[in-house]
Design a protein around this motif. Sequence first.
Motif, PDB file in Angstrom:
ATOM      1  N   THR A 130       0.823  -1.206   0.000  1.00 32.51           N
ATOM      2  CA  THR A 130       0.000   0.000   0.000  1.00 32.51           C
ATOM      3  C   THR A 130       0.859   1.259   0.000  1.00 32.51           C
ATOM      4  O   THR A 130       0.341   2.372   0.165  1.00 32.51           O
ATOM      5  N   HIS A 171      -8.037   3.101  -3.411  1.00 29.86           N
ATOM      6  CA  HIS A 171      -7.514   1.867  -2.806  1.00 29.86           C
ATOM      7  C   HIS A 171      -7.329   0.733  -3.820  1.00 29.86           C
ATOM      8  O   HIS A 171      -6.226   0.222  -4.027  1.00 29.86           O
ATOM      9  N   ASP A 172      -8.417   0.323  -4.472  1.00 36.39           N
ATOM     10  CA  ASP A 172      -8.355  -0.885  -5.294  1.00 36.39           C
ATOM     11  C   ASP A 172      -7.469  -0.720  -6.522  1.00 36.39           C
ATOM     12  O   ASP A 172      -6.901  -1.694  -7.014  1.00 36.39           O
ATOM     13  N   LYS A 213     -11.003  -4.246   3.507  1.00 39.83           N
ATOM     14  CA  LYS A 213     -10.960  -3.938   2.069  1.00 39.83           C
ATOM     15  C   LYS A 213      -9.667  -4.484   1.458  1.00 39.83           C
ATOM     16  O   LYS A 213      -9.679  -5.110   0.402  1.00 39.83           O
ATOM     17  N   GLY A 214      -8.532  -4.248   2.133  1.00 39.42           N
ATOM     18  CA  GLY A 214      -7.244  -4.712   1.633  1.00 39.42           C
ATOM     19  C   GLY A 214      -7.122  -6.229   1.647  1.00 39.42           C
ATOM     20  O   GLY A 214      -6.576  -6.830   0.711  1.00 39.42           O
ATOM     21  N   LEU A 244      -9.297  -7.663  -1.217  1.00 39.93           N
ATOM     22  CA  LEU A 244      -8.690  -7.393  -2.520  1.00 39.93           C
ATOM     23  C   LEU A 244      -7.542  -8.362  -2.803  1.00 39.93           C
ATOM     24  O   LEU A 244      -7.360  -8.804  -3.932  1.00 39.93           O
ATOM     25  N   SER A 245      -6.776  -8.696  -1.767  1.00 42.21           N
ATOM     26  CA  SER A 245      -5.607  -9.561  -1.939  1.00 42.21           C
ATOM     27  C   SER A 245      -5.915 -11.044  -1.759  1.00 42.21           C
ATOM     28  O   SER A 245      -5.027 -11.890  -1.893  1.00 42.21           O
TER      29      SER A 245
END
Length: 217
Positions: A19, A79-80, A116-117, A120-121
């Motif tokens: 990030t 973010h994404d 969220k992170g 996504l991962s």
Amino acid sequence: MGNKITTLLFDLDGTLINTNDLIIASFTATLNHYYPDKYSREDILPFIGPSLHDTFYSIDPERVDEMIVRYREHNIQNHDAMVTQYEGVYETIKTLHELGYKIGIVTTKKRDVVLKGLKLSGLDEFFEVIVSLDDVERAKPDPEPVYKALDLLGSSPAEAIMVGDNHHDILAGKNAGTLTAGVAWTVKGRDYLEEFEPDYILDHMGDLITIVGAAVK
């Protein structure tokens, strides 16, 4: 040869997911709004790790809340598109999970962005416990978040290792009595982390498999 490691605690940003570009961009956008062109990338690097409140308080105690709001708006909006994965992280975490290790996250981020992170991962299915900024009174390097994660996982400090990219992570682990591991891919550079004398430096997340295996002997 030492205690058997049963539990691994991880920082999130800069450790499990990349990030760094997003964080730097969010700080840049926020600070440029208040102080146009005053802060360079090098000025911003020390802000990675501490809580947003601590960072913005050090800059302007009167505007902490509004600066946090502006930062978070930029961070979530981008973010994404900006978050990427580090090589070998997913495979290592999946393996540790399958081997039965207890794994948790200890972060200075708020829970909504943590989730969220992780989603996504693709890491969201592996972590039993997340201790975020919302869950504690005192953030890393205070040992409170580490103690809380260990308590939730039913583990003692002697059987745990705290893994992170920042001195706050290493000091939080040391303060709580765990082993510590720094990641060589920290944006601040390997030499920076080595100053805080973690028990291990990981050149690749897969190094953890060897470390926890060796700790059993």
